[in-house]
Design an enzyme around this catalytic site. Sequence first.
Site, PDB file in Angstrom:
ATOM      1  N   CYS A 116       0.812  -1.227   0.000  1.00 36.37           N
ATOM      2  CA  CYS A 116       0.000   0.000   0.000  1.00 36.37           C
ATOM      3  C   CYS A 116       0.842   1.273   0.000  1.00 36.37           C
ATOM      4  CB  CYS A 116      -0.962  -0.010   1.173  1.00 36.37           C
ATOM      5  SG  CYS A 116      -2.124  -1.364   1.045  1.00 36.37           S
ATOM      6  N   HIS A 256      -3.575   7.156   2.376  1.00 35.45           N
ATOM      7  CA  HIS A 256      -3.924   5.852   1.813  1.00 35.45           C
ATOM      8  C   HIS A 256      -5.341   5.488   2.277  1.00 35.45           C
ATOM      9  CE1 HIS A 256      -3.896   1.759   0.617  1.00 35.45           C
ATOM     10  NE2 HIS A 256      -3.801   1.266   1.839  1.00 35.45           N
ATOM     11  N   ASN A 286     -10.137  -0.104  -0.956  1.00 36.94           N
ATOM     12  CA  ASN A 286      -8.675  -0.058  -0.886  1.00 36.94           C
ATOM     13  C   ASN A 286      -8.083  -0.646  -2.172  1.00 36.94           C
ATOM     14  OD1 ASN A 286      -5.962  -0.379  -0.332  1.00 36.94           O
ATOM     15  ND2 ASN A 286      -6.256  -1.317   1.674  1.00 36.94           N
TER      16      ASN A 286
HETATM   17  O1  UT7 Z   1      -4.069  -1.321   3.258  1.00 36.77           O
HETATM   18  C1  UT7 Z   1      -3.236  -2.260   3.836  1.00 36.77           C
HETATM   19  C2  UT7 Z   1      -3.258  -2.155   5.290  1.00 36.77           C
HETATM   20  N1  UT7 Z   1      -4.498  -2.679   5.801  1.00 36.77           N
HETATM   21  C3  UT7 Z   1      -5.174  -1.992   6.718  1.00 36.77           C
HETATM   22  O2  UT7 Z   1      -4.821  -0.894   7.056  1.00 36.77           O
HETATM   23  C4  UT7 Z   1      -6.394  -2.677   7.308  1.00 36.77           C
HETATM   24  C5  UT7 Z   1      -6.408  -2.476   8.800  1.00 36.77           C
HETATM   25  N2  UT7 Z   1      -7.506  -3.195   9.439  1.00 36.77           N
HETATM   26  C6  UT7 Z   1      -8.780  -2.797   9.319  1.00 36.77           C
HETATM   27  O3  UT7 Z   1      -9.091  -1.878   8.589  1.00 36.77           O
HETATM   28  C7  UT7 Z   1      -9.818  -3.474  10.196  1.00 36.77           C
HETATM   29  O4  UT7 Z   1      -9.155  -4.283  11.146  1.00 36.77           O
HETATM   30  C8  UT7 Z   1     -10.848  -4.342   9.416  1.00 36.77           C
HETATM   31  C9  UT7 Z   1     -11.750  -3.445   8.594  1.00 36.77           C
HETATM   32  C10 UT7 Z   1     -10.120  -5.317   8.516  1.00 36.77           C
HETATM   33  C11 UT7 Z   1     -11.719  -5.119  10.394  1.00 36.77           C
HETATM   34  O5  UT7 Z   1     -12.356  -4.223  11.292  1.00 36.77           O
HETATM   35  P1  UT7 Z   1     -12.270  -4.450  12.871  1.00 36.77           P
HETATM   36  O6  UT7 Z   1     -13.032  -3.370  13.490  1.00 36.77           O
HETATM   37  O7  UT7 Z   1     -10.820  -4.584  13.234  1.00 36.77           O
HETATM   38  O8  UT7 Z   1     -13.042  -5.799  13.047  1.00 36.77           O
HETATM   39  P2  UT7 Z   1     -12.544  -7.159  13.718  1.00 36.77           P
HETATM   40  O9  UT7 Z   1     -11.604  -7.889  12.832  1.00 36.77           O
HETATM   41  O10 UT7 Z   1     -12.098  -6.843  15.121  1.00 36.77           O
HETATM   42  O11 UT7 Z   1     -13.877  -7.973  13.811  1.00 36.77           O
HETATM   43  C12 UT7 Z   1     -14.969  -7.556  14.645  1.00 36.77           C
HETATM   44  C13 UT7 Z   1     -16.117  -8.493  14.438  1.00 36.77           C
HETATM   45  C14 UT7 Z   1     -15.743  -9.962  14.511  1.00 36.77           C
HETATM   46  O12 UT7 Z   1     -16.832 -10.665  15.072  1.00 36.77           O
HETATM   47  P3  UT7 Z   1     -16.841 -11.057  16.632  1.00 36.77           P
HETATM   48  O13 UT7 Z   1     -15.619 -11.901  16.847  1.00 36.77           O
HETATM   49  O14 UT7 Z   1     -16.779  -9.752  17.378  1.00 36.77           O
HETATM   50  O15 UT7 Z   1     -18.124 -11.787  16.787  1.00 36.77           O
HETATM   51  C15 UT7 Z   1     -15.602 -10.367  13.081  1.00 36.77           C
HETATM   52  O16 UT7 Z   1     -15.825 -11.734  12.858  1.00 36.77           O
HETATM   53  O17 UT7 Z   1     -16.653  -8.290  13.118  1.00 36.77           O
HETATM   54  C16 UT7 Z   1     -16.686  -9.545  12.437  1.00 36.77           C
HETATM   55  N3  UT7 Z   1     -16.467  -9.283  11.030  1.00 36.77           N
HETATM   56  C17 UT7 Z   1     -17.456  -8.959  10.189  1.00 36.77           C
HETATM   57  N4  UT7 Z   1     -18.777  -8.823  10.376  1.00 36.77           N
HETATM   58  C18 UT7 Z   1     -19.520  -8.470   9.303  1.00 36.77           C
HETATM   59  C19 UT7 Z   1     -15.299  -9.286  10.344  1.00 36.77           C
HETATM   60  N5  UT7 Z   1     -15.533  -8.962   9.069  1.00 36.77           N
HETATM   61  C20 UT7 Z   1     -16.856  -8.760   8.935  1.00 36.77           C
HETATM   62  C21 UT7 Z   1     -17.683  -8.399   7.853  1.00 36.77           C
HETATM   63  N6  UT7 Z   1     -19.011  -8.274   8.084  1.00 36.77           N
HETATM   64  N7  UT7 Z   1     -17.206  -8.175   6.627  1.00 36.77           N
END
Ligand code: UT7
Length: 329
Positions: A116, A256, A286
Amino acid sequence: MNKISAAITAVAGYVPDYILTNQELEKMVDTNDEWITSRTGIKERRILKGEGQGVSVMGIAAVNRLLEKRGIKADEIDLLICATVTGDMIFPATANIICDKVGATNAWSYDINAACSGFLYALATGSKFIEAGTHKKVVIVGADKMSAIIDYTDRQTCVIFGDGAGAVLLEPNEEGLGIQDSILKSDGSGCKHLHQKAGGSAYPPTMETVTAKQHFVYQEGQSVFKFAVVGMADVAEEIMKRNNLTGDDIAWLVPHQANKRIIDATAKRCGLPDEKVMLNIHRYGNTTSGTLPLCLWDYESQLKKGDNILLAAFGGGFTWGSIWIKWAY
Ligand code: UT7
């Protein structure tokens, strides 16, 4: 003779026609528009469809638009650098393919893989050839076809990424405009949190790697988020401090587009209000190497000569960095 700096003198972009909306993703995986919007800021992303359509298709379109806009011929390009993690093939470089197809017969060309942060790395590298006085026209492309390496049954990654390309032309400037400073960083220990395991020389493609879905993006979202939110804000603050810039001096932050929450945190640390922050994550998601030039393309009509513009990115590697530009037109 005045010092030569490298100035962006034209910007262009290309995104494919196909729009993959949050509503469509709801039918593919267990997700919903509310979750995607509130956690990432994304509403839709573009997907390049069609057999044999590699990332170069978008890069070629962006470069052709760039040349037309600046009114120059392809054979005037001295060097073309393409930032991408989704090259058409492992080799040759996608930059070579783009040059061939646009008719840049006098250019030498190569790819940069810094995930990225690829566009920042390529911009910093390309600018050195202009500053050295050896090159007059350098094209920097940031392009990725993320849909080629995304598992559309994995809700953790498929909602985030999209396809797109942007390109800028660098030319010499003797008015003190253009690229002023850059800070670029990398830390390979971040590999474990964000990578594509197979397909390279460590794990060449086999039936097993395909079955185990190892040719797709693997991302530990939360871990990457924690590093990104600190890394991107830190480096943007660092470049401002070492150049005695405050939020009042900056006209635009070009962050980004990985997550709206990371963008907001960076803007806050730099003392910048929302109206100074370029944002198109809601439309494109992204696009990895494509995000920064696509932002410049979208906002170009609002930029003024002399504007202080701060680019910042964080991504796989880990790689991150920031570049300060004085807009030249
Ligand atoms: O560009 C390259 C660099 N990449 C980044 O900068 C990405 C950085 N990370 C992020 O942007 C975020 O971590 C994500 C958008 C990928 C995920 O968001 P988050 O707020 O960190 O969510 P999480 O992984 O902590 O998941 C929270 C909950 C989980 O459920 P439980 O365990 O709380 O029941 C996940 O299973 O959300 C669930 N979840 C979803 N629910 C609905 C994960 N993905 C989804 C989804 N739809 N697509």
